[in-house]
Design a protein around this motif. Structure first.
Motif, short mmCIF file in Angstrom:
data_model
loop_
_atom_site.label_atom_id
_atom_site.label_comp_id
_atom_site.label_asym_id
_atom_site.label_seq_id
_atom_site.Cartn_x
_atom_site.Cartn_y
_atom_site.Cartn_z
N UNK A 266 -18.62 25.58 3.63
CA UNK A 266 -19.10 25.94 4.96
C UNK A 266 -17.96 26.36 5.87
N UNK A 267 -16.77 25.84 5.63
CA UNK A 267 -15.66 26.22 6.50
C UNK A 267 -15.09 27.59 6.17
N UNK A 269 -17.14 30.01 5.04
CA UNK A 269 -18.27 30.95 5.10
C UNK A 269 -17.96 32.09 6.06
N UNK A 299 -25.52 35.42 2.86
CA UNK A 299 -24.98 36.10 4.05
C UNK A 299 -25.34 37.58 4.04
N UNK A 302 -29.01 37.69 4.94
CA UNK A 302 -29.26 37.27 6.32
C UNK A 302 -28.80 38.30 7.33
N UNK A 303 -27.54 38.73 7.17
CA UNK A 303 -26.89 39.50 8.22
C UNK A 303 -26.36 40.84 7.74
N UNK A 316 -18.55 36.42 11.31
CA UNK A 316 -19.97 36.26 11.63
C UNK A 316 -20.33 34.96 12.34
N UNK A 317 -19.57 33.89 12.08
CA UNK A 317 -19.96 32.63 12.72
C UNK A 317 -19.25 32.41 14.05
N UNK A 318 -18.46 33.38 14.47
CA UNK A 318 -17.84 33.29 15.78
C UNK A 318 -18.54 34.19 16.78
N UNK A 319 -19.65 34.74 16.35
CA UNK A 319 -20.38 35.63 17.24
C UNK A 319 -21.87 35.45 16.93
N UNK A 320 -22.73 36.14 17.65
CA UNK A 320 -24.17 36.07 17.35
C UNK A 320 -24.82 37.33 17.85
N UNK A 321 -26.06 37.51 17.46
CA UNK A 321 -26.83 38.65 17.92
C UNK A 321 -28.19 38.07 18.34
N UNK A 324 -30.97 38.50 15.80
CA UNK A 324 -30.84 38.05 14.41
C UNK A 324 -32.23 37.89 13.79
#
Lengths: 329, 152
Positions: A266-267, A269, A299, A302-303, A316-321, A324
């Motif tokens: 997870x770290x 990812x 991933x 998903x994205x 990807x995990x430091x931002x969002x939409x 989504x």
């Protein structure tokens, strides 16, 4: 993966030339490449510190090691050194991931890109003899293996490629300063393939549970996987060795071991492109690809994201939409 | 042996815990916890095999917290927060959504049945919806029963 052109010698010469020039001109303090191990069956990382040693560098289908591991922050030695490094396609993707997060200094880096035609699975090859293999030679589509008694066997290169090389979409480096040799043809259809995990995915949950428990029972918690991982870099702050918060205990049993591996998964990812360095580092052969390949598959679904492709992309995990396509309910 | 029947899910289990499931809920302080509280105030029937952990925001939740709950013996984990767009901290649940979605997709690979984990959004005013969500989730977990012989 296309059959080998066997152009390894020319590329090897080019790597040596580029490393020599960089060392002589003082553009790098040392150059990290691949060199022959203690016998001719193995290629290991090699640090070249002077121009007269560049002939130690080699390039052949045994050069599996992802050298960007040595670029992880705080690792460079001494800290202000300028470093030259050779990268294959998959290695360059981990480098791009590190660059995206400003974890390595681009100014202190000289990157030699190496177009790759697929790496041979040394672990599988070395098992064809019961005793020790002393030489592995790849000639065209054939692998010649020699053991300590001088017996030889011929294997087909195609059967002994690393799993992720068979379905590799990015054989050419995504980021480099100089390319050693001509780019190899990339597959036209760049849809990722996940055939190596399909069989496991199709199993019933109970069976997966049993197989995971079996695999992780073997783990000796040597931390080779996270030390070999180019994009895992918390060092002393790693939650796996922390007692506060205590996510992972120091007991070595299947549950704690799997929990430890999930921390790793997870770290990394969004940064891990499945270069396979952890798989190859594991001394007890835990099939870690079942986790990181699966993670990358999800991933992608998903994205529509593949790690380490685009230098400008945000992790990807430091931002969002807000749009989504999941979790809308 | 003393028996108790859970009126909401209709399952009967012994008081000493045999055959009972342990379900952990991780709820955000601002929406879902208030929603669950509202359901209690309104005396809506809720299943009792449920333990709530209150967090400031779903964005605080690390997927590893959920795995840790499973490792420590939970049979199901339910995560709930504010609806996307309604986060008290404006965007915490958008970050949470990506992490939780990846976890949800990874769990089958580790041998978990899909019904054992769910993430959803329940606002402070949705006491009715909370009752429905938690009842359905726990019914699903009870159908599978306690986890046994597990890797994690």
């Amino acid at each position: 993966m296309s059959p080998a052109n066997g152009n390894y010698e020319a590329v090897e010469q080019r790597i040596r030339e580029l490393a020599r020039a960089a060392l002589e001109e003082g553009r790098v303090d040392y150059f990290i490449g691949w060199t022959t191990g203690y016998n001719e069956s193995e290629v290991i990382p090699g640090f070249v510190r002077s121009a007269d040693k560049v002939d130690d560098l080699v390039w052949n289908p045994l050069a599996a090691y992802n050298l960007t591991t040595f670029l992880k922050r705080k690792m460079p030695d001494p800290p202000q050194a300028k470093i030259g490094v050779a990268v294959k396609g998959c290695d360059s993707r981990t480098l791009v991931s590190l660059l995206q997060e400003n974890l390595v200094d681009r100014e202190r880096l000289y990157v030699v890109g190496v177009p790759c035609e697929g790496i041979v699975n040394r672990r599988a090859v070395s098992k064809v003899f019961a005793n020790e293999v002393v030489k592995i030679e790849v000639a065209g589509d054939q692998i010649n293996v020699t053991n300590q008694d001088g017996e030889t066997k011929q294997l087909a290169r195609e059967d002994y490629l690393l799993d992720h090389c068979r379905s590799c979409n990015y054989p050419n480096p995504r980021y480099f300063d100089d390319l050693a040799g001509e780019a190899v043809p990339e597959p036209e259809d760049q849809t990722p393939m996940w055939r190596e995990i399909e069989e496991f995915e199709a199993l019933p949950e109970k069976e997966k549970d049993r197989l995971m428990a079996e695999a992780f029972e073997k783990c000796i918690r040597c931390y080779a996987c996270i030390n070999a991982c180019p994009v895992c870099y918390c060092w002393d702050n790693c939650v796996c060795r922390s007692r506060q918060p205590k996510l992972v205990g120091q007991k070595v049993n299947a549950q704690e071991n799997l929990m430890f591996q999930m921390v790793h998964m997870f770290h990394v990812a969004g940064r891990c492109p499945s270069c396979g360095n952890c798989d190859r580092a594991c001394p007890v052969e835990i099939p870690l690809y079942l986790l990181h390949r699966k993670m990358n598959k999800e991933l992608k679904e998903m994205l529509d994201f593949e790690p380490g492709i685009d230098l400008e992309q945000k992790p990807v995990f430091q931002t969002f939409d807000v749009n989504d396509p999941f979790g809308q309910h | 042996m003393a028996q108790a029947t859970d009126i909401t899910t209709g399952t009967t289990a012994s008081w000493d815990g045999e055959g009972r499931v342990k379900v952990v809920g991780i709820l955000c302080n601002w929406c879902s916890y208030a929603g669950a509280d509202g359901a209690g105030t309104a005396r809506l029937r809720q299943p009792f095999d449920f333990r709530i952990v209150r967090v400031p925001c779903t964005g605080r939740i690390d997927p590893l917290h959920i795995l840790k709950a499973f490792e420590k013996g939970a049979d199901g984990v339910l995560v709930s927060g504010c609806h996307p767009g309604d986060c008290h901290y404006a965007e915490g649940n958008y970050y949470a959504r990506r992490k939780l979605e990846l976890l949800e997709r990874m769990l089958p690979q580790l041998g978990f049945e899909a019904e054992r984990f769910k993430y959803t959004w329940v606002s402070a005013s949705e006491a009715q919806r909370w009752q429905q969500v938690v009842t359905e989730f726990i019914k699903g977990v009870e159908k599978l029963g306690p986890r046994e012989g597990r890797a994690l």
